[in-house]
Design a protein around this motif. Structure first.
Motif, PDB file in Angstrom:
ATOM      1  N   GLY A 168       0.704  -1.057  -0.036  1.00  0.00           N
ATOM      2  CA  GLY A 168       0.039   0.009  -0.145  1.00  0.00           C
ATOM      3  C   GLY A 168       0.997   1.371   0.059  1.00  0.00           C
ATOM      4  O   GLY A 168       1.955   1.217   0.516  1.00  0.00           O
ATOM      5  N   HIS A 173      -3.619   3.756  -1.383  1.00  0.00           N
ATOM      6  CA  HIS A 173      -3.822   2.855  -2.621  1.00  0.00           C
ATOM      7  C   HIS A 173      -3.349   1.495  -2.356  1.00  0.00           C
ATOM      8  O   HIS A 173      -2.196   1.448  -1.771  1.00  0.00           O
ATOM      9  N   ILE A 191      -1.773  -1.427  -4.082  1.00  0.00           N
ATOM     10  CA  ILE A 191      -1.300  -1.926  -5.396  1.00  0.00           C
ATOM     11  C   ILE A 191      -1.369  -3.340  -5.863  1.00  0.00           C
ATOM     12  O   ILE A 191      -0.982  -3.519  -7.108  1.00  0.00           O
ATOM     13  N   GLU A 229       1.041  -0.149 -11.497  1.00  0.00           N
ATOM     14  CA  GLU A 229      -0.126   0.142 -10.731  1.00  0.00           C
ATOM     15  C   GLU A 229       0.758   1.320  -9.254  1.00  0.00           C
ATOM     16  O   GLU A 229       0.066   2.129  -9.103  1.00  0.00           O
ATOM     17  N   ALA A 270      -0.510   4.965  -8.742  1.00  0.00           N
ATOM     18  CA  ALA A 270      -0.729   5.381  -6.997  1.00  0.00           C
ATOM     19  C   ALA A 270      -0.082   6.565  -6.694  1.00  0.00           C
ATOM     20  O   ALA A 270      -0.375   7.340  -6.186  1.00  0.00           O
ATOM     21  N   SER A 291      -1.378   9.690  -8.297  1.00  0.00           N
ATOM     22  CA  SER A 291      -2.649   9.761  -7.609  1.00  0.00           C
ATOM     23  C   SER A 291      -2.534  10.735  -6.361  1.00  0.00           C
ATOM     24  O   SER A 291      -3.168  11.750  -5.960  1.00  0.00           O
TER      25      SER A 291
END
Length: 108
Positions: free
Chosen positions: A3, A30, A32, A43, A47, A50
């Motif tokens: 995460g 997030h 992943i 991913e 993340a 983001s």
């Protein structure tokens, strides 16, 4: 593991009176899909991007909520220690996504 999270720190993480930082709930996070970015690099970068967008949004809201323009809180990013081969490429992608003004490398 697996995460990434965005935290707003309001006090030092470590101090002589509190040697271990308690777990805190992230403002945004997030998962992943794996315990290592090695098998989820796309991913992982998505993340990071983001969370950087969330940081800029929160920084703008924090500045505006006080009625004056304030410098946003510093963004400190702790990256994985994987810096060889694909890890180096991933690190460069993270640096591109964040556009840091300062990079600090810690060694043994």
């Amino acid at each position: 593991p697996g995460g990434l999270g965005l935290h707003m720190l309001t006090r030092p993480l470590l101090s002589p009176s509190a040697p271990l930082a308690p777990l805190r709930t992230p403002l945004m996070g997030h998962f992943i899909g794996d315990t290592s970015p090695k098998t989820a690099t796309t991913e992982y970068i998505a993340a990071v991007e983001s969370l950087v967008r969330w940081y800029h949004t929160l920084a703008a809201l924090t500045s505006n909520s006080y009625g004056s323009v304030m410098a946003p809180p510093p963004l400190v990013v702790n990256t994985p220690g994987w810096v060889k081969g694909e890890g180096y490429s991933l690190l460069l992608d993270v640096v591109r996504a964040i556009s840091p003004s300062v990079i600090v490398e810690l060694r043994k």
